[in-house]
Design a protein around this motif. Sequence first.
Motif, short mmCIF file in Angstrom:
data_model
loop_
_atom_site.label_atom_id
_atom_site.label_comp_id
_atom_site.label_asym_id
_atom_site.label_seq_id
_atom_site.Cartn_x
_atom_site.Cartn_y
_atom_site.Cartn_z
N LEU A 173 12.10 12.53 0.57
CA LEU A 173 12.45 11.03 0.07
C LEU A 173 12.87 10.52 -0.86
O LEU A 173 13.61 9.84 -1.38
CB LEU A 173 11.32 9.85 0.46
N GLY A 174 13.30 11.76 -1.97
CA GLY A 174 14.28 11.41 -2.52
C GLY A 174 13.52 10.77 -3.82
O GLY A 174 13.96 10.75 -4.93
N VAL A 175 11.71 10.78 -4.00
CA VAL A 175 11.15 9.85 -5.08
C VAL A 175 10.69 10.66 -5.84
O VAL A 175 10.08 11.40 -5.75
CB VAL A 175 10.96 8.66 -4.67
N GLY A 176 10.05 10.03 -6.68
CA GLY A 176 9.19 10.68 -7.59
C GLY A 176 7.39 10.50 -7.05
O GLY A 176 7.66 8.80 -6.59
N LEU A 177 6.48 11.20 -6.90
CA LEU A 177 5.24 10.65 -7.36
C LEU A 177 4.72 8.95 -7.62
O LEU A 177 4.09 8.72 -6.43
CB LEU A 177 4.29 11.62 -7.01
N ASP A 223 3.50 4.00 -7.11
CA ASP A 223 3.40 2.95 -8.24
C ASP A 223 2.54 1.46 -8.22
O ASP A 223 1.94 0.55 -8.82
CB ASP A 223 5.21 3.07 -9.07
N LEU A 224 3.28 0.92 -7.59
CA LEU A 224 2.35 -0.47 -7.32
C LEU A 224 0.62 -0.34 -6.86
O LEU A 224 0.39 -1.52 -7.28
CB LEU A 224 3.30 -0.97 -5.74
N SER A 278 1.28 -0.95 -0.10
CA SER A 278 0.27 -0.14 -0.02
C SER A 278 1.11 1.29 -0.09
O SER A 278 1.82 0.92 0.06
CB SER A 278 -0.93 0.22 1.21
N ILE A 279 0.06 1.88 -0.31
CA ILE A 279 1.10 3.27 -0.34
C ILE A 279 1.34 3.62 1.18
O ILE A 279 2.71 4.25 1.63
CB ILE A 279 0.40 4.66 -0.70
N GLY A 280 0.89 3.67 2.39
CA GLY A 280 0.76 4.05 3.10
C GLY A 280 2.31 2.86 4.32
O GLY A 280 3.36 3.08 4.56
N SER A 281 2.38 1.53 3.38
CA SER A 281 3.48 1.04 3.52
C SER A 281 4.57 1.16 2.71
O SER A 281 6.25 2.13 3.37
CB SER A 281 3.30 -0.58 3.15
N ARG A 282 4.64 1.71 1.63
CA ARG A 282 5.70 2.40 0.85
C ARG A 282 6.09 3.65 1.42
O ARG A 282 7.80 4.01 1.65
CB ARG A 282 5.65 2.61 -0.46
#
Length: 83
Positions: free
Chosen positions: A57-61, A66-67, A5-9
């Motif tokens: 966090l240094g990542v794209g939205l 993504d998952l 999930s997004i929260g887990s990511r």
Amino acid sequence: MSVESIGSRIKQMRKEKGWTQKQLAENAGISEVTVRKYEAESISLELDALDKIAKVLGVGLYELIDLDLKQATKNSESGATGK
């Protein structure tokens, strides 16, 4: 392979940086309570806050979500094929 999930990511990426929820919140300019609730998925996710979290966090939205998008596409396709 399980779908996260997004929260887990968010939690996983935060921990990879060695940050607490408070540190993530301070860096993103959002409240610690918001971070906690996002990770627990107890409130709706707001695009603006997700964008801030992704940036610090240094990542794209897209990478952050993504998952979930891949799973949503699979679910949509499997439901659309039964004509």
